[in-house]
Design a protein around this motif. Sequence first.
Motif, PDB file in Angstrom:
ATOM      1  N   THR A 219      40.337  54.580  41.666  1.00 45.98           N
ATOM      2  CA  THR A 219      41.134  54.181  42.826  1.00 45.98           C
ATOM      3  C   THR A 219      41.601  52.737  42.780  1.00 45.98           C
ATOM      4  N   LYS A 220      40.905  51.864  42.022  1.00 44.10           N
ATOM      5  CA  LYS A 220      41.315  50.472  41.920  1.00 44.10           C
ATOM      6  C   LYS A 220      40.792  49.863  40.632  1.00 44.10           C
ATOM      7  N   GLU A 221      41.347  48.719  40.281  1.00 42.66           N
ATOM      8  CA  GLU A 221      40.946  48.007  39.082  1.00 42.66           C
ATOM      9  C   GLU A 221      39.740  47.126  39.388  1.00 42.66           C
ATOM     10  N   LYS A 222      38.723  47.180  38.538  1.00 42.80           N
ATOM     11  CA  LYS A 222      37.523  46.373  38.714  1.00 42.80           C
ATOM     12  C   LYS A 222      37.225  45.607  37.436  1.00 42.80           C
ATOM     13  N   LEU A 223      37.103  44.287  37.566  1.00 43.40           N
ATOM     14  CA  LEU A 223      36.755  43.428  36.439  1.00 43.40           C
ATOM     15  C   LEU A 223      35.427  42.725  36.716  1.00 43.40           C
ATOM     16  N   LEU A 224      34.659  42.533  35.676  1.00 45.73           N
ATOM     17  CA  LEU A 224      33.413  41.778  35.756  1.00 45.73           C
ATOM     18  C   LEU A 224      33.646  40.495  34.961  1.00 45.73           C
ATOM     19  N   LEU A 225      34.024  39.415  35.674  1.00 47.99           N
ATOM     20  CA  LEU A 225      34.498  38.219  34.987  1.00 47.99           C
ATOM     21  C   LEU A 225      33.916  36.920  35.538  1.00 47.99           C
ATOM     22  N   ARG A 226      33.594  36.883  36.821  1.00 46.36           N
ATOM     23  CA  ARG A 226      33.201  35.612  37.444  1.00 46.36           C
ATOM     24  C   ARG A 226      31.906  35.050  36.865  1.00 46.36           C
ATOM     25  N   SER A 227      31.032  35.911  36.380  1.00 42.84           N
ATOM     26  CA  SER A 227      29.764  35.434  35.817  1.00 42.84           C
ATOM     27  C   SER A 227      29.805  35.321  34.293  1.00 42.84           C
TER      28      SER A 227
END
Length: 337
Positions: A219-227
């Motif tokens: 349903t949406k784009e999810k990125l794991l980037l802030r950490s």
Amino acid sequence: LLGRFFLPLSVSFLCTLPFAMDVTVHRPTGLRPLNWRSEVAIILEALVAIGSVPMFPMMLIYLFWKACRSKPEERWRRWRHFMALLAVYLFLMFIPTVPRPWLMGSAFFRWWLEYFSIGLIYQGARPLHDRQYIYLFMPHGLYPFSGACASIASMRDIFPRMRIAAAWVSFRIPVIRQLMGWINSIPVDSSSIRKALKGGDSIGLFPGGVGEMVRTDSTKEKLLLRSRKGFVRLAIEHGVPIVPVYVFGQSVLWSQLPMPSLVERLSRWLQASIILPYGRFGLLVPQKKSLLYAIGAPIEPGDNINTTHDAVISAVQTLYDTYKGLYGWENRALQID
């Protein structure tokens, strides 16, 4: 339709095609309209390469079970079958692999670019200068086909001298191990990456890794980037610019059965994703969807890790917001964790 049958007219390694009034989508050279024979070949290649990941262990378990339960007069034959398959499995797991550039440029791999109708957009409206970069490919998706496609056929002209960094487990899975070796991949550890950067190679990274893989959402784009700041440290250490590359369509090539949150923690501990994916026809074949590579402007690493990292996050958000409408994702949100 025009983009699919457009013939390259440029003498450079790119052909261009107006995709909107103020945006030009580039196409890798040498691509042809995908015919049914090539499409069938792609489906078979996917079933062999990706299907081998679960099938090899399942066959070993089955043969072991049959050998244990067999009658005395059949036991030796059953154990021979099991040992023969185990020998093949271990051979493929540990045999050295070498790059095969001639094979990566063959029709068997060019068909993948045609299957995904590869397109490219440059944020600066022109190809990047030929120099060393750290490319950040996003999102990871259930299988990172965007990185593999960037390493084959004429896409090697778009990302010259780039080596994809992959999880170590990829180099211990038969067939996948061979493919990783053929495209000259390296393990995603600091020593291997530093060695490649010192050798003058560019590096392709998926900063979200396994954690981002298991968060793939329809349903949406999810990125794991802030950490994730390790790539910034490497860029500062070696003075190599960072180039964000957002690949529209990567996250919808596969679907997966719902898994509990415990699976993400276990996957990260194992450095391998524990997922139950399915694609076209409900098989281990990716959906036939176009992949649009949005290549951002290079970000020169400064002296401060946090400042450079914030600049990367801002650039990724801008890249997505600028081109999501071109892919038809005006209402698809991007979540950066």
